[in-house]
Design a protein around this motif. Structure first.
Motif, PDB file in Angstrom:
ATOM      1  N   PHE A  39       0.824  -1.094   0.006  1.00 50.68           N
ATOM      2  CA  PHE A  39      -0.055  -0.009   0.131  1.00 50.68           C
ATOM      3  C   PHE A  39       0.780   1.250   0.134  1.00 50.68           C
ATOM      4  CE2 PHE A  39      -3.263  -2.746   1.846  1.00 50.68           C
ATOM      5  CZ  PHE A  39      -4.265  -2.744   0.806  1.00 50.68           C
ATOM      6  N   HIS A  40       2.115   1.132   0.348  1.00 52.56           N
ATOM      7  CA  HIS A  40       2.817   2.354   0.320  1.00 52.56           C
ATOM      8  C   HIS A  40       4.276   2.379  -0.309  1.00 52.56           C
ATOM      9  CE1 HIS A  40      -0.127   3.657   3.541  1.00 52.56           C
ATOM     10  NE2 HIS A  40       0.014   2.544   3.977  1.00 52.56           N
ATOM     11  N   ARG A  41       4.688   3.508  -0.588  1.00 58.32           N
ATOM     12  CA  ARG A  41       5.828   3.830  -1.174  1.00 58.32           C
ATOM     13  C   ARG A  41       6.636   4.613  -0.173  1.00 58.32           C
ATOM     14  NH1 ARG A  41       8.921   3.470  -5.441  1.00 58.32           N
ATOM     15  NH2 ARG A  41      10.212   5.035  -5.880  1.00 58.32           N
ATOM     16  N   LEU A  42       7.882   3.982   0.430  1.00 59.37           N
ATOM     17  CA  LEU A  42       8.668   4.535   1.396  1.00 59.37           C
ATOM     18  C   LEU A  42      10.119   4.472   1.195  1.00 59.37           C
ATOM     19  CD1 LEU A  42       6.853   2.242   3.974  1.00 59.37           C
ATOM     20  CD2 LEU A  42       6.385   4.659   3.823  1.00 59.37           C
ATOM     21  N   PRO A  43      10.700   5.614   1.798  1.00 62.32           N
ATOM     22  CA  PRO A  43      12.150   5.657   1.736  1.00 62.32           C
ATOM     23  C   PRO A  43      12.868   4.542   2.464  1.00 62.32           C
ATOM     24  CG  PRO A  43      11.233   7.117   3.315  1.00 62.32           C
ATOM     25  CD  PRO A  43      10.117   6.714   2.773  1.00 62.32           C
ATOM     26  N   TRP A  44      13.999   4.068   1.933  1.00 62.34           N
ATOM     27  CA  TRP A  44      14.512   2.716   2.576  1.00 62.34           C
ATOM     28  C   TRP A  44      15.094   2.961   3.948  1.00 62.34           C
ATOM     29  CZ3 TRP A  44      15.008  -1.478  -0.281  1.00 62.34           C
ATOM     30  CH2 TRP A  44      15.086  -1.363  -1.484  1.00 62.34           C
ATOM     31  N   ASP A  45      15.128   4.288   4.501  1.00 67.78           N
ATOM     32  CA  ASP A  45      15.538   4.572   6.141  1.00 67.78           C
ATOM     33  C   ASP A  45      14.326   4.716   6.787  1.00 67.78           C
ATOM     34  OD1 ASP A  45      14.804   7.351   4.993  1.00 67.78           O
ATOM     35  OD2 ASP A  45      16.542   8.194   5.596  1.00 67.78           O
ATOM     36  N   TYR A  46      12.914   4.429   6.119  1.00 72.13           N
ATOM     37  CA  TYR A  46      11.884   4.902   6.923  1.00 72.13           C
ATOM     38  C   TYR A  46      11.803   4.004   8.285  1.00 72.13           C
ATOM     39  CZ  TYR A  46       6.790   3.978   8.396  1.00 72.13           C
ATOM     40  OH  TYR A  46       6.008   3.724   9.183  1.00 72.13           O
ATOM     41  N   GLU A  47      11.479   4.491   9.423  1.00 72.66           N
ATOM     42  CA  GLU A  47      11.658   3.721  10.556  1.00 72.66           C
ATOM     43  C   GLU A  47      10.523   2.841  10.902  1.00 72.66           C
ATOM     44  OE1 GLU A  47      13.043   6.117  13.861  1.00 72.66           O
ATOM     45  OE2 GLU A  47      12.059   4.639  15.348  1.00 72.66           O
ATOM     46  N   MET A  48      10.697   1.700  11.012  1.00 76.52           N
ATOM     47  CA  MET A  48       9.612   0.804  11.239  1.00 76.52           C
ATOM     48  C   MET A  48       9.421   0.677  12.837  1.00 76.52           C
ATOM     49  SD  MET A  48       9.429  -0.947   8.171  1.00 76.52           S
ATOM     50  CE  MET A  48       8.603  -2.397   8.465  1.00 76.52           C
ATOM     51  N   THR A  49       8.106   0.063  13.009  1.00 79.86           N
ATOM     52  CA  THR A  49       7.813  -0.022  14.588  1.00 79.86           C
ATOM     53  C   THR A  49       8.845  -1.016  15.421  1.00 79.86           C
ATOM     54  OG1 THR A  49       6.503  -1.906  13.780  1.00 79.86           O
ATOM     55  CG2 THR A  49       5.171   0.023  14.304  1.00 79.86           C
ATOM     56  N   SER A  50       9.464  -1.466  14.728  1.00 76.30           N
ATOM     57  CA  SER A  50      10.553  -2.376  15.509  1.00 76.30           C
ATOM     58  C   SER A  50      11.907  -1.552  15.824  1.00 76.30           C
ATOM     59  CB  SER A  50      11.130  -3.426  14.435  1.00 76.30           C
ATOM     60  OG  SER A  50      11.915  -2.975  13.394  1.00 76.30           O
ATOM     61  N   GLY A  51      11.826  -0.249  15.117  1.00 74.75           N
ATOM     62  CA  GLY A  51      12.842   0.784  15.228  1.00 74.75           C
ATOM     63  C   GLY A  51      14.233   0.623  14.226  1.00 74.75           C
ATOM     64  N   ARG A  52      13.819  -0.406  13.613  1.00 76.59           N
ATOM     65  CA  ARG A  52      14.853  -0.511  12.520  1.00 76.59           C
ATOM     66  C   ARG A  52      14.457   0.082  11.373  1.00 76.59           C
ATOM     67  NH1 ARG A  52      13.615  -6.002  13.721  1.00 76.59           N
ATOM     68  NH2 ARG A  52      14.910  -6.955  15.006  1.00 76.59           N
ATOM     69  N   SER A  53      15.373   0.286  10.308  1.00 74.62           N
ATOM     70  CA  SER A  53      15.149   0.996   9.208  1.00 74.62           C
ATOM     71  C   SER A  53      14.388  -0.171   8.225  1.00 74.62           C
ATOM     72  CB  SER A  53      16.284   1.760   8.251  1.00 74.62           C
ATOM     73  OG  SER A  53      16.719   0.482   7.883  1.00 74.62           O
ATOM     74  N   LEU A  54      13.698   0.599   7.242  1.00 83.07           N
ATOM     75  CA  LEU A  54      12.996  -0.370   6.302  1.00 83.07           C
ATOM     76  C   LEU A  54      13.997  -1.375   5.575  1.00 83.07           C
ATOM     77  CD1 LEU A  54      10.767  -1.242   4.469  1.00 83.07           C
ATOM     78  CD2 LEU A  54      11.007   0.701   3.206  1.00 83.07           C
ATOM     79  N   TRP A  55      14.986  -0.907   5.188  1.00 83.68           N
ATOM     80  CA  TRP A  55      16.222  -1.755   4.626  1.00 83.68           C
ATOM     81  C   TRP A  55      16.685  -2.718   5.460  1.00 83.68           C
ATOM     82  CZ3 TRP A  55      18.145  -4.319   0.859  1.00 83.68           C
ATOM     83  CH2 TRP A  55      19.462  -4.675   0.847  1.00 83.68           C
ATOM     84  N   GLU A  56      16.802  -2.201   6.844  1.00 80.14           N
ATOM     85  CA  GLU A  56      17.138  -3.458   7.791  1.00 80.14           C
ATOM     86  C   GLU A  56      16.355  -4.449   8.189  1.00 80.14           C
ATOM     87  OE1 GLU A  56      20.455  -0.583  10.620  1.00 80.14           O
ATOM     88  OE2 GLU A  56      17.929  -0.747  11.002  1.00 80.14           O
ATOM     89  N   GLU A  57      15.112  -3.943   8.017  1.00 81.80           N
ATOM     90  CA  GLU A  57      13.927  -4.828   8.430  1.00 81.80           C
ATOM     91  C   GLU A  57      13.614  -5.901   7.194  1.00 81.80           C
ATOM     92  OE1 GLU A  57      12.230  -4.731  11.303  1.00 81.80           O
ATOM     93  OE2 GLU A  57      11.554  -6.490  10.743  1.00 81.80           O
ATOM     94  N   LEU A  58      13.745  -5.452   5.962  1.00 88.70           N
ATOM     95  CA  LEU A  58      13.764  -6.223   4.915  1.00 88.70           C
ATOM     96  C   LEU A  58      14.695  -7.407   4.937  1.00 88.70           C
ATOM     97  CD1 LEU A  58      11.934  -6.120   2.361  1.00 88.70           C
ATOM     98  CD2 LEU A  58      13.717  -4.592   1.289  1.00 88.70           C
ATOM     99  N   VAL A  59      16.148  -7.104   4.980  1.00 88.96           N
ATOM    100  CA  VAL A  59      16.889  -8.089   5.238  1.00 88.96           C
ATOM    101  C   VAL A  59      16.616  -9.024   6.297  1.00 88.96           C
ATOM    102  CG1 VAL A  59      19.558  -8.269   5.563  1.00 88.96           C
ATOM    103  CG2 VAL A  59      18.886  -6.338   4.103  1.00 88.96           C
ATOM    104  N   ARG A  60      16.536  -8.517   7.463  1.00 86.78           N
ATOM    105  CA  ARG A  60      16.060  -9.173   8.468  1.00 86.78           C
ATOM    106  C   ARG A  60      15.015 -10.369   8.059  1.00 86.78           C
ATOM    107  NH1 ARG A  60      13.141 -10.201  13.204  1.00 86.78           N
ATOM    108  NH2 ARG A  60      11.470  -9.287  12.373  1.00 86.78           N
ATOM    109  N   HIS A  61      13.992  -9.735   7.433  1.00 86.57           N
ATOM    110  CA  HIS A  61      12.971 -10.940   6.808  1.00 86.57           C
ATOM    111  C   HIS A  61      13.728 -11.915   6.011  1.00 86.57           C
ATOM    112  CE1 HIS A  61       9.708  -8.400   8.793  1.00 86.57           C
ATOM    113  NE2 HIS A  61       9.030  -9.301   8.519  1.00 86.57           N
ATOM    114  N   TYR A  62      14.510 -11.454   5.112  1.00 84.80           N
ATOM    115  CA  TYR A  62      15.137 -12.637   4.147  1.00 84.80           C
ATOM    116  C   TYR A  62      15.776 -13.703   5.058  1.00 84.80           C
ATOM    117  CZ  TYR A  62      14.102  -9.727   0.257  1.00 84.80           C
ATOM    118  OH  TYR A  62      13.289  -9.030  -0.869  1.00 84.80           O
ATOM    119  N   ASP A  63      16.659 -12.995   5.859  1.00 81.47           N
ATOM    120  CA  ASP A  63      17.197 -14.118   6.731  1.00 81.47           C
ATOM    121  C   ASP A  63      16.533 -14.989   7.577  1.00 81.47           C
ATOM    122  OD1 ASP A  63      19.957 -13.602   6.063  1.00 81.47           O
ATOM    123  OD2 ASP A  63      20.189 -11.686   7.274  1.00 81.47           O
ATOM    124  N   LEU A  64      15.571 -14.365   8.178  1.00 85.41           N
ATOM    125  CA  LEU A  64      14.437 -15.157   8.958  1.00 85.41           C
ATOM    126  C   LEU A  64      14.046 -16.206   8.125  1.00 85.41           C
ATOM    127  CD1 LEU A  64      12.853 -15.467  11.499  1.00 85.41           C
ATOM    128  CD2 LEU A  64      11.245 -13.764  10.667  1.00 85.41           C
TER     129      LEU A  64
END
Ligand code: GCV
Length: 716
Positions: free
Chosen positions: A607-632
């Protein structure tokens, strides 16, 4: 001499006695293996209330023979009179030979419903299985036997079951040349060339499996339809299949190519308002019903992905559907008209187009038309929001279309139990009539008081010995049937029932298998399309990652169309500032999903277009969260393989090894997805990997260079 004779006898015995058959998955969930602790109850005999049993009742009796031979080593004797410990079978047409006191009231169970309960008989207890119809009774017999086989103590049972959904169909995407579009279990099981001369016994085994989970309709042919199936030559073949399916309560349906009147009838047009066209379809329907009196009807894909349709003549989907509906109505048939429509020329966001097209047609369809809608607005992705047409069509019955075959979830090699995906859709709240207006309530007709209700699953069956390519994919066929019968059933309970019937009733082994199944779909989401990303698969065959593809003839077939990643941002803006697809949902969903702060992580980039450094509820950036999900996701795939290894010795060796090999493939492919995705995103955003994240194994050029011209299941 004596020793030699003994050796000879032993040799002869070895030659003459066949080795025990290894388990190969052919029996599906109907192995009737005795539970670990033995069956808790053995009826004394079986008694039917029929003087002249129908074919369906005979199938019920055969099923009892098969099951008890396996579960208890012998068939149940058949008796004419019920006594203590009897198993009594009764339906409306199969009552008369029972004593008055044992004749159950079967009205109110519904045409496919059944009851199983304890009754007094012969001064003791007996068990009664009753259906209003013979097919209902057959369903009751299957339920009873599967409970016994899972080790359930059936003596105190009091079950009343009526399916929530009237039409419960498998849709085969099988071509007449036996290629199965999006099929990963070998060729089509329909051997059209040999039919009707050779009626493969497998057709009956297939019907038997379907009936055991309540499926009552089969659309035989691909929705990308070939009119040839409507010729007399092919209708004879279809009739042979219909004859096999009938005793199991299964109707056949065919896909109707909209241009058939031109291709087969020599007409100059297929315009649905043309009198000759109307007459052609009417005559075709009459011809079909003359041979197949219980023919179910037509499934139609029109004006989508190159298929002909009413819009070729400036007519609406309703006008097209109604013309076919009129031809079928005198015979009681239905039209299942698909809402999977989108056009290459249409600049509107692809996920909005079906709603835009169909919403204005609400109320314009004939009573025997049901509009068939995929679970999500795009195309059977690992995760999508529910389709906005659910809840939006107040005067039109909607069928839910699910994909059992895993076109976008790793084909047959990846373990992805879809029960959880389907439950997510069924329990999604559309808010159409206030809170609690779930998709399930749209589909079972409760919300809009619809009598015509349906659920369809795109089949994963092929000629592979285990039917579905992988042993675990049998669970998706099974879960589809169970959820079509009862959309409120729990994915966990279904998984446990399936695993107990398929592998073992050992509770510890079951705990492991069910845990694997329950986490499997989310694992696939994590390593393929996390955080609301979607449709990033290889062009055409949809095998493996191809995030970089941005230059196809149709933009809406490219991964780039969906992720829109640039150096600054990623995601598809579907709020007011973008395509405004959120407006197709009812409040409060519209507001919730329009606001990035209230959109759940799993739908964020949908639903959204967001900057890579968008802060997620986890406190991580969107980019970090994305990589975390791949690793998970990779970790979860590794866990699946490891959990299975822990079961060695507790699962029969052939099936164990087969599953183990597939899980190894899944593990490797999960890493491939993670590495290729990260390599691509880094080439776009130029960002370093978060601390601790491993670099991709290969560079992006390597992943881009991979080609799979012979990947299975491709479309034309
Ligand atoms: C039968 C997707 C699939 C096609 C399929 C289509 C549909 O686009 O990739 O193979 O065509 O859905 O559902 O009609």
């Amino acid at each position: 001499m004596r020793k030699q004779a003994l050796i000879l006898v032993a040799l002869a015995a070895a030659i003459l006695v066949p080795p025990a058959m290894a388990e190969d998955g052919y029996e599906l969930w109907l192995r009737y293996d005795a539970p670990e602790a033995g069956i808790p109850y053995l009826p004394a005999d079986v008694v039917t209330g029929c003087t002249a049993p129908s074919e369906t009742i005979r199938k019920s009796l055969d099923e009892l023979d098969i099951a008890f031979t396996s579960l208890a080593g012998e068939k149940l004797p058949q008796s004419r009179t019920a006594g203590q410990g009897s198993l009594i079978l009764a339906s409306a047409d199969c009552l008369s030979s029972l004593p008055q006191s044992l004749q159950p009231d079967v009205t109110g169970l519904g045409e496919d419903g059944y009851a199983i309960r304890g009754v007094s008989s012969g001064g003791g207890k007996a068990i009664l299985i009753a259906g209003e119809s013979d097919v209902g009774l057959l369903y009751g017999v299957f339920d009873f036997l599967m409970r016994l086989s899972r080790g359930e103590d059936v003596r105190g049972l009091s079950v009343e079951q009526t399916p929530a959904v009237k039409l419960r169909l498998l849709n085969h995407w099988d071509n007449l040349d036996r290629h199965v579009e999006r099929g990963y279990a070998g060729q089509s099981i329909w051997n059209w060339h040999l039919l009707p001369g050779r009626v493969d016994p497998r057709y009956e085994d297939y019907a038997h499996a379907n009936a055991s989970i309540g499926i009552n309709g089969v659309s035989l042919t691909n929705v990308n339809a070939d009119a040839t199936v409507l010729t007399p030559q092919y209708l004879e073949k279809v009739t042979a299949l219909a004859d096999v399916f009938r005793p199991y309560g299964i109707k056949v349906y065919l896909t109707a190519r909209f241009s058939a009147p031109m291709e087969l009838g020599g007409l100059a047009t297929a315009d649905p308002l043309d009198e000759d066209v109307h007459e052609w379809w009417q005559a075709k329907a009459d011809e079909i019903y003359a041979e197949i009196p219980d023919f179910g009807g037509f499934l139609v894909k029109a004006n989508s992905e190159g298929q002909p349709g009413p819009q070729d003549y400036g007519r609406s989907h309703a006008e097209g559907a109604n013309m076919l509906a009129d031809a079928l109505a005198p015979h009681g048939g239905v039209v299942m008209w698909r809402a999977f429509v989108y056009s290459a020329e249409e600049p509107e966001d692809r996920v909005k187009q079906a709603y835009t097209e169909f919403k204005p047609l609400d109320g314009q369809f004939r009573d025997n038309v049901i509009v068939q809608v995929k679970n999500g607005p795009l195309d059977f992705q690992p995760r999508e929001p529910f389709h906005p047409l659910f809840g939006a069509m107040e005067e039109t019955p909607l069928a839910l279309e699910l994909q059992i075959t895993k076109e976008y979830l790793g084909f047959s090699t990846h373990l992805a139990y879809l029960g959880t995906l389907w439950k997510e859709v069924l329990s999604a709240d559309t808010y159409a009539a206030g809170p609690g207006s779930t998709v399930a309530k749209v589909v079972d007709g409760e919300l809009t008081n619809e009598a015509l209700t349906a659920m369809a699953g795109v089949s994963n069956v092929g000629v592979d010995r285990n039917w579905t390519g992988s042993h675990f994919d049998q669970a998706n066929w099974y879960a589809f049937g169970r959820l079509a019968w009862d959309p409120d059933a729990s994915a966990n309970a279904i998984a446990r029932d399936w695993a107990a019937l398929t592998f073992t009733t050992d509770p510890d082994v079951l705990d492991t298998i069910v845990a694997m199944m329950m986490q499997s779909r989310e694992a696939v989401v994590n390593y393929m399309t996390p955080l609301g990303l979607t449709h990033l698969m290889g062009t055409g065959h949809h095998y493996g990652p191809a995030l970089w593809v941005d230059d196809l003839d149709r933009a809406d077939w490219t991964p780039y169309y969906y992720h829109r990643a640039t150096e600054d941002a990623i995601g598809f803006d579907r709020t007011e500032t973008g395509s405004n697809a959120v407006a197709q949902y009812a409040e409060p969903l519209r507001e919730k999903w329009a606001d990035v702060a209230t959109t759940p992580d799993e739908l964020l980039l949908w639903f959204h277009r967001l900057p890579w450094d968008y802060e997620m509820t986890s406190g991580r950036s969107l980019w970090e969260e994305l990589v975390r999900h791949y690793d998970l996701g990779v970790q979860q795939a590794e866990d699946l393989a490891e959990q299975w290894q822990g079961l060695e010795g507790q699962i029969d060796p052939d099936r164990f090894a087969h599953v183990a090999d597939y899980l190894e493939i899944q593990k490797q492919e999960a890493r491939w997805w993670r590495d290729a995705s990260i390599a691509y995103w880094q080439s776009v955003n130029g960002l370093a990997l978060p601390e601790g994240a491993a670099p991709p194994t290969h560079n992006l050029d390597y992943y881009k260079s991979l080609e799979f011209p012979n990947a299975p299941g491709q479309g034309d």
